[in-house]
Write a protein that holds these residues in place. Structure first.
Motif, short mmCIF file in Angstrom:
data_model
loop_
_atom_site.label_atom_id
_atom_site.label_comp_id
_atom_site.label_asym_id
_atom_site.label_seq_id
_atom_site.Cartn_x
_atom_site.Cartn_y
_atom_site.Cartn_z
N ILE A 1 42.42 31.82 27.06
CA ILE A 1 41.53 31.07 27.94
C ILE A 1 40.90 29.92 27.17
N ALA A 2 40.42 28.95 27.89
CA ALA A 2 39.60 27.89 27.33
C ALA A 2 38.17 28.11 27.83
N ILE A 3 37.25 27.36 27.31
CA ILE A 3 35.86 27.46 27.77
C ILE A 3 35.73 26.57 29.01
N ASP A 4 35.48 27.18 30.15
CA ASP A 4 35.42 26.46 31.41
C ASP A 4 34.69 27.35 32.42
N PRO A 5 33.92 26.79 33.34
CA PRO A 5 33.24 27.63 34.34
C PRO A 5 34.20 28.48 35.17
N ASP A 6 35.42 27.99 35.42
CA ASP A 6 36.39 28.76 36.18
C ASP A 6 36.75 30.06 35.47
N VAL A 7 36.72 30.05 34.15
CA VAL A 7 37.05 31.24 33.37
C VAL A 7 36.03 32.34 33.63
N GLN A 8 34.76 31.99 33.60
CA GLN A 8 33.72 33.00 33.83
C GLN A 8 33.79 33.55 35.25
N ARG A 9 34.08 32.69 36.21
CA ARG A 9 34.23 33.17 37.59
C ARG A 9 35.40 34.14 37.71
N PHE A 10 36.52 33.82 37.04
CA PHE A 10 37.67 34.71 37.09
C PHE A 10 37.35 36.03 36.39
N ARG A 11 36.72 35.96 35.23
CA ARG A 11 36.37 37.18 34.50
C ARG A 11 35.44 38.06 35.33
N ASP A 12 34.44 37.45 35.98
CA ASP A 12 33.52 38.22 36.84
C ASP A 12 34.27 38.88 38.00
N ALA A 13 35.19 38.13 38.62
CA ALA A 13 35.98 38.68 39.73
C ALA A 13 36.87 39.82 39.23
N LEU A 14 37.45 39.67 38.04
CA LEU A 14 38.31 40.71 37.47
C LEU A 14 37.53 41.98 37.20
N VAL A 15 36.36 41.86 36.57
CA VAL A 15 35.54 43.04 36.28
C VAL A 15 35.10 43.72 37.59
N ALA A 16 34.70 42.93 38.58
CA ALA A 16 34.28 43.51 39.87
C ALA A 16 35.46 44.20 40.55
N ALA A 17 36.66 43.62 40.49
CA ALA A 17 37.82 44.22 41.12
C ALA A 17 38.23 45.51 40.42
N VAL A 18 38.12 45.56 39.09
CA VAL A 18 38.42 46.78 38.34
C VAL A 18 37.41 47.87 38.73
N ASP A 19 36.14 47.51 38.79
CA ASP A 19 35.11 48.48 39.20
C ASP A 19 35.39 49.00 40.61
N ALA A 20 35.74 48.11 41.54
CA ALA A 20 36.01 48.51 42.92
C ALA A 20 37.25 49.41 42.99
N ALA A 21 38.27 49.12 42.20
CA ALA A 21 39.49 49.92 42.22
C ALA A 21 39.25 51.33 41.70
N ARG A 22 38.30 51.48 40.81
CA ARG A 22 37.99 52.80 40.25
C ARG A 22 37.03 53.59 41.12
N ALA A 23 36.33 52.91 42.02
CA ALA A 23 35.32 53.59 42.86
C ALA A 23 35.96 54.45 43.93
#
Length: 165
Positions: free
Chosen positions: A143-165
């Protein structure tokens, strides 16, 4: 090795070259998946260009592309060197089930925060056994340093949490 330049930005499925989108679909079918592309909710593309010095003939550059596509059930990671999967024998796609995926997160400590300021992250480390894989491994997704990266990372962590719930 010489200079390394990373650029990341958000993408949609429509941003994939048609031949590469078909390559992803075909790889999914080979692993028993229905077409995963219509379910993509978030995407991130990282372009990496590496400049190498050559003793004769001047500098050369290599270009690599990593696309990460997120669905409610999967993280799809595609690596390639060209926009046409048919002409890129090194093109590969990995499908990771979210309920099996671990995403490395910051510890939140002052020491970790100082380290992040001194050396920005150049990857998202994920641990998983990809579909069709035999063993669990950690993958460093560039990854590079970019606001899109943090949005993707946040979405990925939320999706992983939701998949485990």
């Amino acid at each position: 090795m010489g200079a390394r330049n990373l650029m990341s930005h958000a993408i949609t499925v429509d941003d994939l070259p048609p031949s590469f989108a078909e390559f992803v679909r075909g790889q999914g079918r080979a692993r028993g998946l229905d077409d995963p592309l219509p379910a993509v909710t978030h995407g991130l593309r990282t372009d990496e260009e590496t400049m190498n010095r050559e003793s004769r003939g001047g500098p050369t550059s290599d270009r690599y592309v990593v696309e990460m596509l997120l669905t409610p059930d999967l993280l799809i990671v595609a690596h390639r060197q060209s926009d046409d999967a048919e002409t890129d024998p090194g093109a590969r796609v990995r499908f990771h089930r979210l309920e099996q995926l671990e995403v490395a997160t910051d510890t939140g400590s002052a020491k970790a925060a100082t380290a992040r300021l001194a050396m920005p992250a150049k990857s998202i480390p994920v641990t998983s056994t990809p579909l069709g894989g035999m063993k669990r491994a950690t993958y460093q997704l560039p990854i590079a340093i970019d606001p899109d990266v943090q949005r993707f990372r946040d979405a990925l962590v939320a999706a992983v949490d939701a998949a485990r719930a």
